[in-house]
Design an enzyme around this catalytic site. Structure first.
Site, PDB file in Angstrom:
ATOM      1  N   LYS A 267       4.181  15.151   6.963  1.00 26.59           N
ATOM      2  CA  LYS A 267       3.529  14.316   8.166  1.00 26.59           C
ATOM      3  C   LYS A 267       4.601  13.777   8.314  1.00 26.59           C
ATOM      4  O   LYS A 267       5.023  14.116   9.784  1.00 26.59           O
ATOM      5  CB  LYS A 267       2.265  12.868   7.085  1.00 26.59           C
TER       6      LYS A 267
ATOM      7  N   ARG B 234      -5.621   5.462   6.790  1.00 33.93           N
ATOM      8  CA  ARG B 234      -5.785   6.155   5.202  1.00 33.93           C
ATOM      9  C   ARG B 234      -7.000   5.615   4.681  1.00 33.93           C
ATOM     10  O   ARG B 234      -6.781   6.115   3.735  1.00 33.93           O
ATOM     11  CB  ARG B 234      -5.153   5.518   4.327  1.00 33.93           C
TER      12      ARG B 234
ATOM     13  N   ARG C  96      12.212  14.990  -2.480  1.00 37.26           N
ATOM     14  CA  ARG C  96      13.069  14.172  -1.508  1.00 37.26           C
ATOM     15  C   ARG C  96      13.840  13.177  -1.496  1.00 37.26           C
ATOM     16  O   ARG C  96      13.806  12.168  -2.482  1.00 37.26           O
ATOM     17  CB  ARG C  96      11.405  13.293  -1.435  1.00 37.26           C
TER      18      ARG C  96
ATOM     19  N   ARG D 183      13.015   7.395  -3.165  1.00 31.75           N
ATOM     20  CA  ARG D 183      12.125   6.265  -3.085  1.00 31.75           C
ATOM     21  C   ARG D 183      11.541   5.786  -4.323  1.00 31.75           C
ATOM     22  O   ARG D 183      10.878   6.986  -5.162  1.00 31.75           O
ATOM     23  CB  ARG D 183      11.196   6.509  -2.157  1.00 31.75           C
TER      24      ARG D 183
ATOM     25  N   ARG E 270      -0.872   8.049  -6.672  1.00 34.22           N
ATOM     26  CA  ARG E 270      -0.888   8.455  -5.454  1.00 34.22           C
ATOM     27  C   ARG E 270      -1.760   9.347  -4.499  1.00 34.22           C
ATOM     28  O   ARG E 270      -2.510   9.205  -3.535  1.00 34.22           O
ATOM     29  CB  ARG E 270       0.110   8.158  -4.186  1.00 34.22           C
TER      30      ARG E 270
HETATM   31  P1  ADP Z   1       4.997  12.661   3.862  1.00 36.70           P
HETATM   32  O1  ADP Z   1       5.360  11.944   5.317  1.00 36.70           O
HETATM   33  O2  ADP Z   1       3.650  13.641   4.210  1.00 36.70           O
HETATM   34  O3  ADP Z   1       4.901  12.115   3.006  1.00 36.70           O
HETATM   35  P2  ADP Z   1       7.407  13.820   4.480  1.00 36.70           P
HETATM   36  O4  ADP Z   1       7.670  14.394   5.723  1.00 36.70           O
HETATM   37  O5  ADP Z   1       8.127  13.352   4.044  1.00 36.70           O
HETATM   38  O6  ADP Z   1       5.763  13.819   3.647  1.00 36.70           O
HETATM   39  O7  ADP Z   1       7.951  15.109   3.321  1.00 36.70           O
HETATM   40  C1  ADP Z   1       8.325  15.012   1.923  1.00 36.70           C
HETATM   41  C2  ADP Z   1       8.926  16.387   1.102  1.00 36.70           C
HETATM   42  O8  ADP Z   1       9.357  17.287   1.206  1.00 36.70           O
HETATM   43  C3  ADP Z   1      10.378  15.334   1.808  1.00 36.70           C
HETATM   44  O9  ADP Z   1      11.859  15.895   0.866  1.00 36.70           O
HETATM   45  C4  ADP Z   1      10.063  16.761   3.389  1.00 36.70           C
HETATM   46  O10 ADP Z   1      12.121  16.440   3.165  1.00 36.70           O
HETATM   47  C5  ADP Z   1       9.573  18.120   2.635  1.00 36.70           C
HETATM   48  N1  ADP Z   1       9.396  18.557   3.225  1.00 36.70           N
HETATM   49  C6  ADP Z   1       9.393  18.584   4.628  1.00 36.70           C
HETATM   50  N2  ADP Z   1       7.812  20.071   4.979  1.00 36.70           N
HETATM   51  C7  ADP Z   1       8.447  20.457   4.302  1.00 36.70           C
HETATM   52  C8  ADP Z   1       8.382  22.118   3.909  1.00 36.70           C
HETATM   53  N3  ADP Z   1       7.243  23.160   5.093  1.00 36.70           N
HETATM   54  N4  ADP Z   1       8.199  22.713   3.428  1.00 36.70           N
HETATM   55  C9  ADP Z   1       9.273  22.252   2.503  1.00 36.70           C
HETATM   56  N5  ADP Z   1       9.426  21.204   1.647  1.00 36.70           N
HETATM   57  C10 ADP Z   1       9.190  19.883   3.625  1.00 36.70           C
HETATM   58  P1  AMP Z   2       4.194   6.792   3.474  1.00 38.17           P
HETATM   59  O1  AMP Z   2       5.381   6.399   3.238  1.00 38.17           O
HETATM   60  O2  AMP Z   2       3.516   7.493   4.235  1.00 38.17           O
HETATM   61  O3  AMP Z   2       3.877   7.800   2.064  1.00 38.17           O
HETATM   62  O4  AMP Z   2       3.466   5.387   2.891  1.00 38.17           O
HETATM   63  C1  AMP Z   2       4.137   4.717   1.920  1.00 38.17           C
HETATM   64  C2  AMP Z   2       3.280   3.784   0.999  1.00 38.17           C
HETATM   65  O5  AMP Z   2       2.760   2.163   1.857  1.00 38.17           O
HETATM   66  C3  AMP Z   2       1.795   3.889   0.487  1.00 38.17           C
HETATM   67  O6  AMP Z   2       1.183   4.431  -0.436  1.00 38.17           O
HETATM   68  C4  AMP Z   2       0.627   2.491   0.113  1.00 38.17           C
HETATM   69  O7  AMP Z   2       1.037   1.994  -0.227  1.00 38.17           O
HETATM   70  C5  AMP Z   2       1.999   2.127   2.325  1.00 38.17           C
HETATM   71  N1  AMP Z   2       0.930   2.458   3.390  1.00 38.17           N
HETATM   72  C6  AMP Z   2       1.760   3.170   4.321  1.00 38.17           C
HETATM   73  N2  AMP Z   2       0.043   3.543   5.015  1.00 38.17           N
HETATM   74  C7  AMP Z   2      -1.097   2.614   4.663  1.00 38.17           C
HETATM   75  C8  AMP Z   2      -2.025   2.814   4.953  1.00 38.17           C
HETATM   76  N3  AMP Z   2      -2.334   2.542   6.535  1.00 38.17           N
HETATM   77  N4  AMP Z   2      -3.483   1.821   4.833  1.00 38.17           N
HETATM   78  C9  AMP Z   2      -2.409   1.409   3.348  1.00 38.17           C
HETATM   79  N5  AMP Z   2      -1.276   1.190   2.844  1.00 38.17           N
HETATM   80  C10 AMP Z   2      -0.274   2.095   3.383  1.00 38.17           C
END
Ligand code: ADP
Ligand code: AMP
Length: 214
Positions: free
Chosen positions: A13, A88, A127, A160, A171
């Site tokens: 995302k 969420r 990541r 992270r 999660r």
């Molecule tokens: P989210 O915001 O949904 O938690 P991220 O954008 O941080 O996810 O992506 C999660 C991990 O997957 C990161 O390490 C990112 O670099 C990697 N990633 C994102 N898009 C792709 C893709 N299309 N293919 C492979 N890895 C990806």
């Molecule tokens: P993210 O960076 O989107 O993966 O979010 C990391 C963490 O932040 C999540 O696992 C939750 O603990 C908290 N968080 C982020 N967005 C929300 C939301 N909309 N509602 C509740 N918790 C959130």
């Protein structure tokens, strides 16, 4: 243009939201990034959110909604935004819908980035995140130009705390229980679009641009 990104943690995302923000000239608003910046700045909100985040739980709706509404009320959001990680829960979606309606506006697109659970755990262990500007990388799939350093701002990249495999599994459970129902919520409003998040980053973005328009 107001866009919501849906999908499991690690679906991509944030990666896609950053590209959307750049192409369409709207801010990328990530509630996860807002919480992490509050944690870095040791604010009261950050301290409260941290215990939930480290446990792989959602931060309570009241805290999250207040922070999000405060952010989207800023001047730079008046022509739209791409929300990443919010809503969420159904309760969060209902508050957002009501607030947007008050302005006589609507959410235009909800984009669900689909990635099966099996792929997520692998992705998360690779990541690396920049806690300063919110950019994320993957050691194999999306590597930074210089190992361990953010391409955008030069900050050192980190794994992270909540990307540890056991926390990722928690999660994912929380996602299936509390967030996945949003897919039907936005389907019912005829704004849901699904994209195949298992493709490479550029191919996923191409699918998204087809949905949003050039
Ligand atoms: P989210 O915001 O949904 O938690 P991220 O954008 O941080 O996810 O992506 C999660 C991990 O997957 C990161 O390490 C990112 O670099 C990697 N990633 C994102 N898009 C792709 C893709 N299309 N293919 C492979 N890895 C990806
Ligand atoms: P993210 O960076 O989107 O993966 O979010 C990391 C963490 O932040 C999540 O696992 C939750 O603990 C908290 N968080 C982020 N967005 C929300 C939301 N909309 N509602 C509740 N918790 C959130």
């Amino acid at each position: 243009m107001k866009i919501i990104m849906l999908g499991a943690p690690g679906a991509g995302k944030g990666t896609q939201a950053i590209s959307i923000a750049e192409k369409y000239g709207i801010p990328h608003v990530s509630t996860g990034d807002l919480f992490r910046s509050n944690i870095s700045n040791k604010t009261e909100l950050g301290m409260e959110a941290k215990s939930y985040m480290d446990a792989g739980k959602l931060v309570p709706d009241a805290l999250t909604v207040r922070m999000l509404l405060d952010r989207v009320s800023k001047e730079d959001c008046k022509n739209g935004y791409v929300l990443d990680g919010f809503p969420r829960t159904i309760a969060q979606a209902e508050v957002l819908e009501a607030e947007v309606k008050k302005l006589g506006e609507q959410i235009d697109f909800a984009i669900d980035v689909e990635v099966p659970d099996e792929n997520i755990v692998k992705r998360m262990s690779g990541r690396r995140a920049c806690l300063k500007c919110g950019a994320t990388y993957h050691i194999v799939h999306v590597p930074p130009k210089q190992e361990g350093i953010c391409d955008q701002c030069g900050e050192a990249l980190v794994l992270r705390d909540d990307d540890a495999p056991e926390t990722v599994l928690k999660r994912l459970n929380v996602y299936h229980e509390q967030t996945q129902p949003l897919i039907d919520f936005y389907k019912a409003r005829n704004i849901l679009h699904e994209v195949d998040g298992t493709k490479d980053r550029e191919s996923v973005f191409k699918e998204i641009v087809e949905i949003l328009g050039e």
